[in-house]
Design a protein around this motif. Structure first.
Motif, PDB file in Angstrom:
ATOM      1  N   GLY A  76       0.806  -1.224   0.000  1.00 25.37           N
ATOM      2  CA  GLY A  76       0.000   0.000   0.000  1.00 25.37           C
ATOM      3  C   GLY A  76       0.835   1.268   0.000  1.00 25.37           C
ATOM      4  N   GLY A  77       2.085   1.147  -0.467  1.00 21.72           N
ATOM      5  CA  GLY A  77       2.937   2.336  -0.567  1.00 21.72           C
ATOM      6  C   GLY A  77       3.481   2.810   0.771  1.00 21.72           C
ATOM      7  N   ARG A  78       3.251   2.060   1.844  1.00 24.20           N
ATOM      8  CA  ARG A  78       3.754   2.498   3.157  1.00 24.20           C
ATOM      9  C   ARG A  78       5.124   1.899   3.456  1.00 24.20           C
ATOM     10  NH1 ARG A  78      -0.838   0.638   6.689  1.00 24.20           N
ATOM     11  NH2 ARG A  78      -0.992  -0.721   4.895  1.00 24.20           N
ATOM     12  N   ARG A  89       8.412   3.212 -15.256  1.00 28.20           N
ATOM     13  CA  ARG A  89       6.976   2.946 -15.358  1.00 28.20           C
ATOM     14  C   ARG A  89       6.704   1.683 -14.545  1.00 28.20           C
ATOM     15  NH1 ARG A  89       4.730   5.885 -20.359  1.00 28.20           N
ATOM     16  NH2 ARG A  89       2.766   4.871 -19.843  1.00 28.20           N
ATOM     17  N   HIS A  90       5.493   1.625 -13.996  1.00 19.86           N
ATOM     18  CA  HIS A  90       5.077   0.427 -13.262  1.00 19.86           C
ATOM     19  C   HIS A  90       4.315  -0.459 -14.248  1.00 19.86           C
ATOM     20  CE1 HIS A  90       3.246  -1.734  -9.682  1.00 19.86           C
ATOM     21  NE2 HIS A  90       2.520  -2.162 -10.689  1.00 19.86           N
ATOM     22  N   ILE A  91       4.912  -1.611 -14.550  1.00 19.42           N
ATOM     23  CA  ILE A  91       4.293  -2.556 -15.488  1.00 19.42           C
ATOM     24  C   ILE A  91       4.087  -3.869 -14.740  1.00 19.42           C
ATOM     25  CG2 ILE A  91       4.559  -3.819 -17.667  1.00 19.42           C
ATOM     26  CD1 ILE A  91       4.532  -0.858 -18.234  1.00 19.42           C
ATOM     27  N   LEU A 109       0.432   5.780 -13.151  1.00 18.23           N
ATOM     28  CA  LEU A 109      -0.163   7.004 -12.601  1.00 18.23           C
ATOM     29  C   LEU A 109      -0.490   6.753 -11.136  1.00 18.23           C
ATOM     30  CD1 LEU A 109      -2.231   8.147 -15.677  1.00 18.23           C
ATOM     31  CD2 LEU A 109      -0.252   9.299 -14.666  1.00 18.23           C
ATOM     32  N   GLN A 110       0.359   7.292 -10.271  1.00 20.53           N
ATOM     33  CA  GLN A 110       0.286   6.996  -8.838  1.00 20.53           C
ATOM     34  C   GLN A 110       0.444   8.273  -8.027  1.00 20.53           C
ATOM     35  OE1 GLN A 110       3.386   4.242  -7.790  1.00 20.53           O
ATOM     36  NE2 GLN A 110       2.706   2.672  -9.224  1.00 20.53           N
ATOM     37  N   ARG A 111      -0.148   8.237  -6.843  1.00 19.77           N
ATOM     38  CA  ARG A 111       0.061   9.287  -5.847  1.00 19.77           C
ATOM     39  C   ARG A 111       0.443   8.592  -4.564  1.00 19.77           C
ATOM     40  NH1 ARG A 111      -3.242  11.533  -2.312  1.00 19.77           N
ATOM     41  NH2 ARG A 111      -2.086  13.246  -1.383  1.00 19.77           N
ATOM     42  N   ILE A 135       9.789  -5.870  -8.794  1.00 24.16           N
ATOM     43  CA  ILE A 135       9.678  -5.256  -7.457  1.00 24.16           C
ATOM     44  C   ILE A 135       8.894  -6.122  -6.476  1.00 24.16           C
ATOM     45  CG2 ILE A 135      10.219  -2.816  -7.837  1.00 24.16           C
ATOM     46  CD1 ILE A 135       7.208  -2.263  -8.146  1.00 24.16           C
ATOM     47  N   GLU A 136       7.829  -6.758  -6.916  1.00 21.52           N
ATOM     48  CA  GLU A 136       7.117  -7.638  -5.987  1.00 21.52           C
ATOM     49  C   GLU A 136       6.104  -8.491  -6.732  1.00 21.52           C
ATOM     50  OE1 GLU A 136       4.439  -6.088  -3.075  1.00 21.52           O
ATOM     51  OE2 GLU A 136       3.673  -4.510  -4.364  1.00 21.52           O
ATOM     52  N   MET A 137       5.577  -9.481  -6.015  1.00 21.75           N
ATOM     53  CA  MET A 137       4.469 -10.258  -6.563  1.00 21.75           C
ATOM     54  C   MET A 137       3.301 -10.170  -5.600  1.00 21.75           C
ATOM     55  SD  MET A 137       3.868 -14.273  -7.255  1.00 21.75           S
ATOM     56  CE  MET A 137       2.430 -14.737  -8.232  1.00 21.75           C
TER      57      MET A 137
HETATM   58  P1  ADP Z   1       3.898  -1.577  -2.243  1.00 23.11           P
HETATM   59  O1  ADP Z   1       3.989  -3.031  -1.947  1.00 23.11           O
HETATM   60  O2  ADP Z   1       3.831  -0.720  -1.018  1.00 23.11           O
HETATM   61  O3  ADP Z   1       2.853  -1.253  -3.259  1.00 23.11           O
HETATM   62  P2  ADP Z   1       5.960  -1.539  -4.333  1.00 23.11           P
HETATM   63  O4  ADP Z   1       7.301  -2.112  -4.129  1.00 23.11           O
HETATM   64  O5  ADP Z   1       4.987  -2.332  -5.134  1.00 23.11           O
HETATM   65  O6  ADP Z   1       5.322  -1.194  -2.899  1.00 23.11           O
HETATM   66  O7  ADP Z   1       6.116  -0.103  -4.968  1.00 23.11           O
HETATM   67  C1  ADP Z   1       5.007   0.767  -5.121  1.00 23.11           C
HETATM   68  C2  ADP Z   1       5.383   1.904  -6.037  1.00 23.11           C
HETATM   69  O8  ADP Z   1       6.462   2.673  -5.466  1.00 23.11           O
HETATM   70  C3  ADP Z   1       5.903   1.492  -7.398  1.00 23.11           C
HETATM   71  O9  ADP Z   1       4.867   1.238  -8.308  1.00 23.11           O
HETATM   72  C4  ADP Z   1       6.714   2.706  -7.803  1.00 23.11           C
HETATM   73  O10 ADP Z   1       5.901   3.747  -8.258  1.00 23.11           O
HETATM   74  C5  ADP Z   1       7.336   3.126  -6.489  1.00 23.11           C
HETATM   75  N1  ADP Z   1       8.649   2.475  -6.345  1.00 23.11           N
HETATM   76  C6  ADP Z   1       8.908   1.291  -5.747  1.00 23.11           C
HETATM   77  N2  ADP Z   1      10.223   0.984  -5.829  1.00 23.11           N
HETATM   78  C7  ADP Z   1      10.806   1.998  -6.496  1.00 23.11           C
HETATM   79  C8  ADP Z   1      12.158   2.295  -6.910  1.00 23.11           C
HETATM   80  N3  ADP Z   1      13.156   1.465  -6.630  1.00 23.11           N
HETATM   81  N4  ADP Z   1      12.383   3.450  -7.591  1.00 23.11           N
HETATM   82  C9  ADP Z   1      11.372   4.300  -7.886  1.00 23.11           C
HETATM   83  N5  ADP Z   1      10.084   4.094  -7.523  1.00 23.11           N
HETATM   84  C10 ADP Z   1       9.798   2.963  -6.839  1.00 23.11           C
END
Ligand code: ADP
Length: 448
Positions: free
Chosen positions: A164-166, A207-209, A231-233, A286-288
């Motif tokens: 959740g971005g935290r 970009r987040h793909i 597109l994220q905040r 980045i994650e699953m």
């Molecule tokens: P969460 O599990 O909290 O959603 P993520 O690892 O999925 O965390 O990351 C959420 C978002 O944070 C990504 O989609 C991206 O926009 C930003 N982010 C995460 N890691 C990076 C990074 N190494 N560099 C730049 N932005 C990042």
């Protein structure tokens, strides 16, 4: 197939699951907190059980109450939805131990991917590139500084248990790193009960793909294409689209192959999403997410596959209802997440809905539990509606998005509809020219 499914969630996602069950002839049990007694997911379910007071900790996260509700109503299986207990491995275990089927992947896979340090290691073991960063968890700020010198600034300190971005903090240099380390681990301890953090290079224009996969655990893995969720905040998704306007056919095939191969090699079973950052032509894992995702409808719109139906089939030990060759990804889809928040200040705006008028017409889908007279409670996530558009082309889809946003009336509370309207007219969005940092700058400009 199951006869009765308990849906351990609320709001639009509970409705979404109810709808799939209904169409499969499965009866549903809703659970709810006291404040949700009149909620739409309760009204539409065959049965409902009150599981506690408004605070989620005492209701939607109350495992004994949810298991008791399943036992009392004679449910066969439990769908956790999105959020709440959806990625709680202990819950998945307890559901099974109490004789119900958990509609989701194995608790081992939930546990592995729920720890992002372990998930990164698993990805590396599978040969999937990760964002450059620390090999494992980082114990203290001094160690973080040593590693950061090699990785290079800016550095992102991330929580192993994050979501959740935290639990994420950026450090531009060595001086801020100590602070970022302390803040991220403190937030992670409070939010996830695990203060462990790791480091990633903070990419400047990724970009987040992500790739949606479905695996039946019998050797069949299919994908529903990729989603662009850039597109994220505050690291949270605001608008998603598929296909990504940033990828060519070769890149698309490459990222899809990374995800489907990984799912097959992990022996994954269920619906899941592999998330990547994409920059300078390269993908970094980045994650699953081992669950249904909020943005799954855009993949459904282009593929015609009902993701929840497939989750139910997989959990019931049935094969997927289609193979990859049966799936044609057609047209373009966009999802606008509409939150009960002021579109400029992002202040939460709970309260009574005085008028509710959802858009319709060709290519328009609204997933929402709102109705006129409903009171949006202040206790939960602010997402109140998802507007999902489908068009033959991206341009048609954006025109449809504008038209549908214009028709959408949600009165009585503030919503983020005006933000989406601004976006729909923004040249960078129309050109597909944005990265994960773009929306923050756009919002800051609009405020100035
Ligand atoms: P969460 O599990 O909290 O959603 P993520 O690892 O999925 O965390 O990351 C959420 C978002 O944070 C990504 O989609 C991206 O926009 C930003 N982010 C995460 N890691 C990076 C990074 N190494 N560099 C730049 N932005 C990042």
């Amino acid at each position: 197939m199951f006869e009765k499914v308990l849906i351990a969630n609320r709001g639009e996602i509970a409705l979404r699951i109810h709808r799939a069950c209904r169409e499969m002839g499965i009866r549903t049990v809703a659970v709810h907190s006291t404040v949700d007694a009149n909620a739409m997911h309760v009204r539409l379910a065959d049965e409902s059980v009150c599981i506690g007071p408004p605070s989620a900790r005492h209701s939607y996260l109350n495992i004994p109450a949810i298991l008791s509700a399943a036992a009392i109503t004679g449910a066969d299986a439990i769908h956790p939805g999105v959020g709440f207990l959806a990625e709680n491995a202990r819950f998945a275990d307890m559901v099974t131990e109490h004789g119900f089927v958990f509609i989701g992947p194995s608790s081992d896979h939930i546990r592995l991917m729920g720890d992002k340090v372990k998930a990164r290691q698993a990805a590396r073991d599978l040969g999937i590139p990760c964002v450059p960063g620390s090999d494992g968890a980082v114990g203290d700020a001094e160690h973080a500084r040593q590693l950061a010198d090699d990785i290079g600034y800016p550095i992102l300190v991330k929580a192993a248990g994050g979501g959740g971005g935290r639990g994420m903090r950026v450090a531009e240099g060595a001086i801020q790193l100590g602070e970022a380390f302390t803040a991220a681990s403190a937030e992670a301890r409070v939010s996830f009960g695990n203060g462990e953090v790791y480091l990633e290079k903070y990419l400047d224009q990724p970009r987040h793909i992500e790739v949606q996969i479905l695996a039946d655990g019998r050797g069949s893995v299919v994908h529903l294409g990729e989603r662009d969720c850039s597109l994220q905040r505050k690291h949270q998704k605001v608008l998603e689209e598929t296909p990504s306007p940033a990828l060519n056919a070769r890149e698309r095939a490459a990222v899809i192959k990374l995800a489907t191969d990984a799912a097959a090699q992990l022996g994954y079973r269920g619906a899941g999403t592999f998330e990547f950052l994409y920059q300078d032509g390269a993908f970094f894992f980045i994650e699953m997410n081992t669950r249904l995702q909020v943005e799954h409808p855009i993949s459904e719109m282009v593929s015609g596959v009902d993701v929840v139906r497939e989750q139910l089939r997989i959990a019931a030990d049935l094969p997927l209802s289609m193979g990859q060759a049966d799936i044609a990804l057609e047209g373009h889809a966009i999802e606008c997440r509409i939150n009960a928040e002021n579109a400029a200040s992002f202040q939460p705006s709970p309260g009574e809905i005085t008028t509710y008028l959802a858009p319709g017409g060709l290519g328009v889908r609204v997933d929402s539990a709102l109705y006129q007279g409903y009171v949006v409670p202040p206790h939960y996530d602010s997402l109140v509606a998802k507007l999902i558009l489908h068009g033959a082309s991206r341009n048609e889809c954006i025109m449809r998005m504008r038209r549908a946003l214009e028709e959408f009336v949600i009165a009585g509370i503030d919503t983020t509809i005006p933000l989406h309207q601004q976006l729909a007219g923004e040249p960078d969005f129309i050109d597909g020219n944005y990265d994960v940092h773009w929306l923050e700058r756009f919002v800051a400009r609009a405020r100035a």
